[in-house]
Motif scaffolding. Structure first.
Motif, short mmCIF file in Angstrom:
data_model
loop_
_atom_site.label_atom_id
_atom_site.label_comp_id
_atom_site.label_asym_id
_atom_site.label_seq_id
_atom_site.Cartn_x
_atom_site.Cartn_y
_atom_site.Cartn_z
N GLY A 96 -0.02 -4.84 -3.68
CA GLY A 96 -0.47 -6.09 -4.30
C GLY A 96 -1.70 -6.66 -3.61
N ILE A 97 -1.69 -6.65 -2.28
CA ILE A 97 -2.84 -7.17 -1.53
C ILE A 97 -4.07 -6.30 -1.75
N THR A 98 -3.88 -4.98 -1.72
CA THR A 98 -5.00 -4.05 -1.88
C THR A 98 -5.64 -4.18 -3.26
N GLU A 99 -4.82 -4.35 -4.29
CA GLU A 99 -5.33 -4.39 -5.66
C GLU A 99 -5.51 -5.81 -6.18
N TRP A 100 -5.62 -6.78 -5.25
CA TRP A 100 -5.65 -8.20 -5.62
C TRP A 100 -6.76 -8.51 -6.63
N VAL A 101 -7.92 -7.94 -6.43
CA VAL A 101 -9.06 -8.24 -7.28
C VAL A 101 -9.03 -7.46 -8.58
N ARG A 102 -8.47 -6.25 -8.57
CA ARG A 102 -8.61 -5.33 -9.69
C ARG A 102 -7.58 -5.53 -10.80
N PHE A 103 -6.36 -5.92 -10.46
CA PHE A 103 -5.30 -5.95 -11.47
C PHE A 103 -4.59 -7.31 -11.51
N TRP A 104 -4.25 -7.73 -12.72
CA TRP A 104 -3.62 -9.03 -12.91
C TRP A 104 -2.23 -9.09 -12.28
N TRP A 105 -1.55 -7.92 -12.19
CA TRP A 105 -0.16 -7.90 -11.72
C TRP A 105 -0.06 -7.90 -10.20
N SER A 106 -1.19 -7.86 -9.50
CA SER A 106 -1.14 -7.73 -8.04
C SER A 106 -0.45 -8.92 -7.38
N ALA A 107 -0.71 -10.13 -7.89
CA ALA A 107 -0.09 -11.33 -7.31
C ALA A 107 1.43 -11.28 -7.48
N TYR A 108 1.89 -10.80 -8.65
CA TYR A 108 3.32 -10.67 -8.88
C TYR A 108 3.95 -9.64 -7.95
N ALA A 109 3.20 -8.56 -7.67
CA ALA A 109 3.70 -7.55 -6.75
C ALA A 109 3.91 -8.12 -5.36
N VAL A 110 2.97 -8.96 -4.92
CA VAL A 110 3.11 -9.60 -3.60
C VAL A 110 4.32 -10.53 -3.58
N VAL A 111 4.49 -11.32 -4.64
CA VAL A 111 5.62 -12.26 -4.71
C VAL A 111 6.94 -11.49 -4.71
N VAL A 112 7.02 -10.42 -5.50
CA VAL A 112 8.24 -9.61 -5.55
C VAL A 112 8.51 -8.98 -4.19
N GLY A 113 7.45 -8.50 -3.54
CA GLY A 113 7.60 -7.90 -2.22
C GLY A 113 8.11 -8.89 -1.19
N ILE A 114 7.57 -10.10 -1.22
CA ILE A 114 8.01 -11.14 -0.28
C ILE A 114 9.47 -11.51 -0.55
N ALA A 115 9.83 -11.60 -1.84
CA ALA A 115 11.21 -11.91 -2.20
C ALA A 115 12.16 -10.82 -1.70
N ALA A 116 11.77 -9.56 -1.91
CA ALA A 116 12.59 -8.46 -1.43
C ALA A 116 12.70 -8.46 0.09
N LEU A 117 11.60 -8.80 0.76
CA LEU A 117 11.61 -8.87 2.22
C LEU A 117 12.52 -10.00 2.70
N SER A 118 12.57 -11.09 1.95
CA SER A 118 13.47 -12.20 2.30
C SER A 118 14.93 -11.79 2.17
N VAL A 119 15.22 -11.05 1.10
CA VAL A 119 16.59 -10.54 0.91
C VAL A 119 16.95 -9.60 2.06
N LEU A 120 16.01 -8.75 2.44
CA LEU A 120 16.25 -7.84 3.56
C LEU A 120 16.47 -8.62 4.84
N GLY A 121 15.66 -9.67 5.05
CA GLY A 121 15.83 -10.49 6.26
C GLY A 121 17.21 -11.11 6.34
N TYR A 122 17.72 -11.62 5.22
CA TYR A 122 19.07 -12.21 5.19
C TYR A 122 20.12 -11.15 5.48
N LYS A 123 19.93 -9.97 4.88
CA LYS A 123 20.88 -8.87 5.08
C LYS A 123 20.90 -8.44 6.55
N GLU A 124 19.71 -8.31 7.14
CA GLU A 124 19.62 -7.84 8.51
C GLU A 124 20.10 -8.90 9.50
N TRP A 125 19.92 -10.17 9.18
CA TRP A 125 20.39 -11.25 10.05
C TRP A 125 21.90 -11.19 10.24
#
Length: 452
Positions: free
Chosen positions: A208-237
């Motif tokens: 998402g960060i790499t393709e930020w300028v080129r594709f409209w979906w890049s921002a959504y990819a970053v948001v989904v990635g952060i959400a998934a990372l948050s779920v992982l953080g809760y699981k690992e905690w």
């Protein structure tokens, strides 16, 4: 200790050299394979992405089965893949092998930092990290130059022959110097669900960060990635045997602040060479040889000073070196922005020297702080963290450049926009470093918290 240090220095050289040595060969590859610039971008992205995804699991596996064993696996796989890449016949095969190279070097980098920390006495650790830092900068600066020469005289496949030979030498040195296995968690387990969630979240964020300028979906990819990372953080905690020991970020302020500072440093410094390369050639009319020599001012200073600054951080408070290093980098980048605004070569060159001094003052002491702030059981994770924040910072740096260079002002020509955007990018990088001096100064004291 010296034989281990020399082995890890060569390992530290491999990663940046392998990632940067192909850049001058891309036009020839594009002609041979009929590939596009986007294909070449993905050759780079596949390497960085897989390297980033590999480092955390590699640290976990190294604790379970032995750091020496994992180092051997990574180094041998890298060497074999380098040989295989001499025979690729399509851009898709090139991407695939570069992805495997990224995984192998992610394993090598993570285990090498852990082995070095465990092999070097506490009072010599800053010096050792300085030597490693010098080799990283040497790899970054030699990669394009040596890769370009090999490509010019022998073709781009000769680059992989050279890296394979380096891999053979690294393997030979490792077999002679590494005498311990360093197994710290033999009864641990690698959670498959955590591994998949981690790979998905990091991949989504980086793409998402790499393709930020080129594709409209890049921002959504970053948001989904952060959400998934948050779920992982809760699981690992809440896990008794986590892939990522997230509790260490909450309980160890020095480790957390130093890691944040490292990511901000790479976010601000990685793209400087790219910006200046365009500016010096397109605006000031330099050829590639003169541009390369100008950029060597910074890398030359870093190769020379990094080991010395690392040694000084063994004697004095390393957090002060890290903080003032970030301040120096920020001042140098803002001065460089003024140099691009006024098209003053003397200011740009002196600013590169200031940035080189700043990076040398920041990187080895900050790595020393990260690796020395955790107990022995977390050494592999600390090493993986350094690699992860470095690669994420590099990705963010190039994404920021992409956003800034895409900006246009009505009435300005392409060259005028290039000059304007170059200045804006350097100002942004300078501000990031000055802000990053805050967490850098909170990284710890001169007292190391772990004796390995």
């Amino acid at each position: 200790m010296k034989s281990v240090l020399y082995t890890m220095m060569l390992a530290a050289f491999l990663n940046p050299f392998a990632s940067s040595s192909l850049t001058m060969s891309f036009p020839d590859m594009m002609r041979e394979f009929g590939a596009s610039t986007n294909d070449m971008a993905w050759v780079v992205e596949a390497f960085l992405l897989c390297c980033t995804v590999a480092v955390i699991p590699a640290g976990k596996l190294a604790d379970m089965y032995g750091k020496r064993k994992l180092f051997y696996i990574g180094s041998i796989v890298f060497t074999v893949i380098s040989v295989c890449m001499c025979f690729v016949n399509s851009v898709e095969m090139l991407m695939f092998y570069r992805a495997l190279q990224g995984i192998a070097l992610g394993i090598v980098y993570t285990t090498s930092m852990s082995i070095l920390t465990l092999s070097v006495p506490v009072e010599r650790r800053g010096y050792a990290f300085g030597m490693i830092g010098g080799m990283v900068y040497l790899g970054l600066s030699l990669g394009p130059a040596l890769g370009g020469l090999l490509n010019y005289y022998y073709g781009w496949r000769s680059i992989f022959v050279f890296t394979a030979l380096l891999g053979v030498v690294a393997n030979g040195m490792a077999f002679r110097s590494l005498q311990q296995e360093w197994v710290h968690a033999p009864d641990s387990n690698l959670s498959f669900s955590s591994l998949i969630l981690y790979a998905f979240s990091i991949s989504a964020i980086m793409i998402g960060i790499t393709e930020w300028v080129r594709f409209w979906w890049s921002a959504y990819a970053v948001v989904v990635g952060i959400a998934a990372l948050s779920v992982l953080g809760y699981k690992e905690w809440n896990s008794k045997d986590p892939l990522i020991p997230v509790r260490i970020f909450a309980s160890n302020l020095g480790f957390t602040m130093s890691s944040i500072a490292a990511m901000m440093n790479f976010s601000a410094t990685f793209g400087v060479g790219f910006v200046l390369s365009l500016f010096l050639q397109m605006i000031m009319g330099f050829d590639s040889r003169m541009t390369g020599l100008t950029l060597c001012i910074q890398t030359g200073i870093m190769v020379f000073l990094a080991p010395r600054m690392g040694a000084l951080s063994d004697r004095y408070n390393p957090s002060r070196f890290a903080r003032w290093g970030m301040v120096l980098i920020g001042i140098g980048l803002l001065s460089m922005a003024y140099g691009t605004f006024t098209e003053s070569l003397s200011i740009i060159m002196s600013s590169l020297a200031i940035v080189g001094i700043g990076v040398s003052s920041f990187a080895p002491p900050n790595n020393n702080l990260i690796m020395s702030s955790v107990p022995k059981t977390y050494i592999s994770f600390a090493s993986s963290t350094i690699s992860t924040v470095r690669l994420l910072g590099q990705t963010m740096s190039m994404a920021l450049i992409g956003v800034i260079l895409a900006y246009t002002i009505e009435g300005m020509s392409t060259l005028q926009m290039m000059e304007y955007n170059s200045t804006v990018a350097l100002i942004a990088f300078g501000v990031i470093c000055l802000v990053g001096a805050i967490p850098a100064g909170m990284g710890g004291s001169s007292k190391h918290t772990v004796d390995c």
